[in-house]
Design a protein around this motif. Structure first.
Motif, PDB file in Angstrom:
ATOM      1  N   LEU A  71       0.810  -3.267  -0.672  1.00  0.00           N
ATOM      2  CA  LEU A  71       1.139  -1.863  -0.923  1.00  0.00           C
ATOM      3  C   LEU A  71       2.409  -1.770  -1.753  1.00  0.00           C
ATOM      4  N   PRO A  72       2.333  -1.308  -2.995  1.00  0.00           N
ATOM      5  CA  PRO A  72       3.547  -1.124  -3.812  1.00  0.00           C
ATOM      6  C   PRO A  72       4.366   0.057  -3.316  1.00  0.00           C
ATOM      7  N   LYS A  73       5.582  -0.198  -2.931  1.00  0.00           N
ATOM      8  CA  LYS A  73       6.447   0.856  -2.402  1.00  0.00           C
ATOM      9  C   LYS A  73       6.819   1.836  -3.508  1.00  0.00           C
ATOM     10  N   ASP A 119       9.367   3.175  -4.447  1.00  0.00           N
ATOM     11  CA  ASP A 119      10.706   3.107  -5.036  1.00  0.00           C
ATOM     12  C   ASP A 119      10.763   2.268  -6.303  1.00  0.00           C
ATOM     13  N   ASP A 120       9.610   1.696  -6.727  1.00  0.00           N
ATOM     14  CA  ASP A 120       9.524   0.865  -7.935  1.00  0.00           C
ATOM     15  C   ASP A 120      10.385  -0.392  -7.838  1.00  0.00           C
ATOM     16  N   ILE A 121      10.800  -0.768  -6.635  1.00  0.00           N
ATOM     17  CA  ILE A 121      11.653  -1.933  -6.456  1.00  0.00           C
ATOM     18  C   ILE A 121      10.989  -2.964  -5.543  1.00  0.00           C
ATOM     19  N   HIS A 122      10.295  -2.495  -4.497  1.00  0.00           N
ATOM     20  CA  HIS A 122       9.770  -3.395  -3.480  1.00  0.00           C
ATOM     21  C   HIS A 122       8.246  -3.325  -3.396  1.00  0.00           C
ATOM     22  N   THR A 123       7.670  -4.386  -2.846  1.00  0.00           N
ATOM     23  CA  THR A 123       6.246  -4.458  -2.522  1.00  0.00           C
ATOM     24  C   THR A 123       6.106  -4.814  -1.048  1.00  0.00           C
ATOM     25  N   GLY A 159       8.541   7.087   6.583  1.00  0.00           N
ATOM     26  CA  GLY A 159       7.797   5.998   5.985  1.00  0.00           C
ATOM     27  C   GLY A 159       6.991   6.491   4.806  1.00  0.00           C
ATOM     28  N   HIS A 160       5.938   5.772   4.472  1.00  0.00           N
ATOM     29  CA  HIS A 160       5.091   6.119   3.337  1.00  0.00           C
ATOM     30  C   HIS A 160       3.624   6.048   3.760  1.00  0.00           C
ATOM     31  N   SER A 214       1.556   5.131  -5.678  1.00  0.00           N
ATOM     32  CA  SER A 214       0.379   4.925  -4.830  1.00  0.00           C
ATOM     33  C   SER A 214       0.549   5.484  -3.425  1.00  0.00           C
ATOM     34  N   GLY A 215       1.760   5.852  -3.056  1.00  0.00           N
ATOM     35  CA  GLY A 215       2.004   6.383  -1.732  1.00  0.00           C
ATOM     36  C   GLY A 215       2.911   7.587  -1.784  1.00  0.00           C
TER      37      GLY A 215
END
Length: 575
Positions: free
Chosen positions: A288-290, A292-296, A394-395, A383-384
């Protein structure tokens, strides 16, 4: 001439194999023995060459014959009568050349004693008699729960009907299968082990080092923990490590763990807890790509769930940085890579760490990797969407066949199990105009899930996705839009009127700030307090000079000259 071979057997009815729920018939012969369930099913057999030891003792359904085998560990046959001892003891002696030891259990009820590590089980002895035994095959994990406390977790079956007595994987061959024989299942036991103990090292020839030599003394609980890890084949001793990832951040359960990946399991090593998880326990694997464009986020669904004391974790949630790359060589021979994992694994990886972890998990487990649905794109092209379950932020991710909320509490909702979704506003007028809530009602009265504080801009993308998946959707926000708008405008009018009221109460303060006091003269004599005397040193004088020095770009000599040329303050002397 006709040769006739007579096979002599001894049969016993109503015998239970490894705590099975249904009885069966046990037959002993010179070549070995076997057990067949009375209700039909596969037969369990054991060759006489595999028998190492045998023990007779009192058990739950009468008397028990416990057999230690070379390959399958401990095998239990329960349901014998007391008068069967002489008969069984004689056939073990004649056919298998093994003495059937008569063991009496300790019945004092003491909870303190001595733990002894045998070949296939851990025995807790009270006054040199066993109070209970724990087969190593039934231990799934162990942790140091404190300075002098060791926690032992027991394996659980996939379902209550699975007792490990079916097919070639029956009996003691399958870890954790015996637990399915009982309605109530023991899941954890803790040992308090005070003091220190001596660890004997092995010499090069295999002999133990005597106490007078280089015997190492250490905490008794640590020695118990390390010995149990080795005996129960938990951790690194279970096989070669194919890959290791250090200091991976886990959001659920919270902490940082090292990940060791083996052929059939992986291990999480933390500062306090260690977990060994079989690949067959993995039911879902999601990347799941978070937003925030920083974490996965990598989310792993487990059944049975991970346990930490009384807390269960059905999902593992790991977080990786997208720009963090790893250079990894698999600890695997070329032959094994070619034979077992051809086209699934590579010998060398050089890519983002989230991609490497995903590829290795997929290759070792043969599990499908689930990603967010391409049919949903949020207002911010993610995506979330950000939301909350009660007080936990959360997301929420929209998958092709489910919804997934991470990290805590990790919640998986299958689309096929959804009856309807209601979109509504909760809270005051201003808050409701910016955010909204969705309530997911499950089929069959299975309850509902509420996700709150969703940005108002995500309403249209979510509603379109719900309709595309054929989910019955009710939008309660359209009914009260006019009332909310009026309330919001009213709040704005009230806010502006409050500002005017505050300005009116200030009077002519603004005008006073702009007016000039004509009676003020800077050079006239006036009464001043002592602290304004030029010879008085105030507490703030040093800091003021430092700030002047810091703000000024002029050299120190010029600043000193300016300070000297500054006119002195006039002081009014007392008459």
């Amino acid at each position: 001439m006709i040769r006739c071979t007579i096979i002599v057997t001894e049969a016993f009815e109503g015998i239970y194999l490894n705590l099975s729920k249904q009885p069966g018939t046990t037959r002993f012969a010179e070549s070995g023995w076997g057990w067949k369930p009375s209700g039909g099913g596969d037969t369990f057999t054991l060759d006489h060459t595999q028998i190492v030891q045998a023990q007779w003792s009192r058990a739950a359904r009468g008397y028990e014959v416990k057999v230690l085998s070379r390959a399958d560990g401990v095998i239990q046959l329960d349901g014998f009568q007391q008068e069967d001892f002489d008969r069984i003891s004689r056939l073990f002696k004649v056919w298998y050349s093994i003495n059937l030891d008569n063991k009496e259990h300790a019945l004092r009820g003491w909870n303190w004693g001595k733990a002894e590590f045998g070949k296939a089980e851990l025995a807790f002895n009270v006054q040199s008699r066993p109070a209970f035994e724990i087969p190593y095959s039934e231990i799934s994990n162990t942790n140091l729960a404190g300075k002098n406390e060791v926690a032992v977790d027991f394996s659980l079956p996939a379902d209550g009907n699975d007792t490990g007595t079916n097919g070639h994987l029956g009996g003691a061959r399958a870890r954790g299968k015996k637990a399915g024989g009982a309605r109530d299942q023991l899941v954890e036991m803790r040992f308090y082990i005070p003091g220190t103990a001596t660890k004997k090292e092995k010499k090069e020839d295999g002999e133990d080092v005597t106490d007078g030599e280089d015997a190492e003394e250490q905490n008794a609980a640590n020695l118990f923990y390390e010995t149990l890890m080795e005996k129960a084949e938990i951790g690194e001793v279970a096989g070669d490590t194919y890959a290791t990832f250090l200091d991976i951040l886990h959001l659920t359960p919270r902490g940082r763990f090292d990940i060791d990946m083996y052929e059939k399991s992986f291990r999480l090593r933390g500062k306090t807890y260690d977990y060994k998880i079989q690949y067959e326990s993995i039911k879902k694997f999601m990347v799941l790509p978070k937003p925030d464009d920083i974490h996965t986020l990598i989310t792993i669904g487990l059944d049975p769930p991970l346990r930490q004391g009384q807390t269960r974790y059905p999902f593992l949630v790991m977080q990786f940085k997208r720009d963090e790359e790893v250079n990894l060589d698999l600890n695997m021979t070329d032959d094994a890579l070619e034979d077992k994992y051809k086209g699934k694994l590579q010998s060398h990886y050089e890519a983002p760490i989230s991609s490497v972890v995903t590829d290795i998990f997929r290759g070792l487990t043969n599990k499908k990797v689930t990603k967010p649905s391409t049919q949903f794109i949020s207002h911010h092209e993610q995506s979330g969407v950000k939301c909350s379950i009660k007080a936990n932020e959360g997301h929420l991710f929209c998958l092709d066949k489910a919804f997934m909320f991470v990290p805590k509490p990790a919640t998986y909702i299958g689309i096929d199990n959804i009856q309807s979704i209601t979109m509504s506003r909760v809270g005051g007028a201003m808050a409701a105009s910016r955010t909204f809530d969705i309530t997911v009602t499950m089929k069959g009265g299975a309850g509902e899930h509420q996700f709150s504080n969703i940005n108002r801009e995500e309403q249209q993308p979510l509603e379109s996705f719900f309709r595309a998946k054929g989910i019955k959707t009710k939008n309660e926000m359209a009914d009260d839009s006019g009332a909310l708008l009026a309330a919001a405008l009213q709040d704005e009018d009230l806010a502006s009127s409050d500002d005017d009221r505050v300005a009116a109460t200030r009077g002519s303060a603004d005008e006073d700030d702009e007016s000039v006091d004509e009676d003020f003269q800077a050079d006239t004599e006036s009464d001043v307090a002592e602290e304004y005397d030029e010879d008085h040193k105030s507490s703030g004088s040093d800091s003021d000079s430092e700030m002047a020095d810091a703000d000024s770009d002029a050299p120190a000599e010029e600043i000193e000259e300016e300070m000297v040329e500054r006119p002195k303050k006039k002081v009014k002397t007392a008459k």
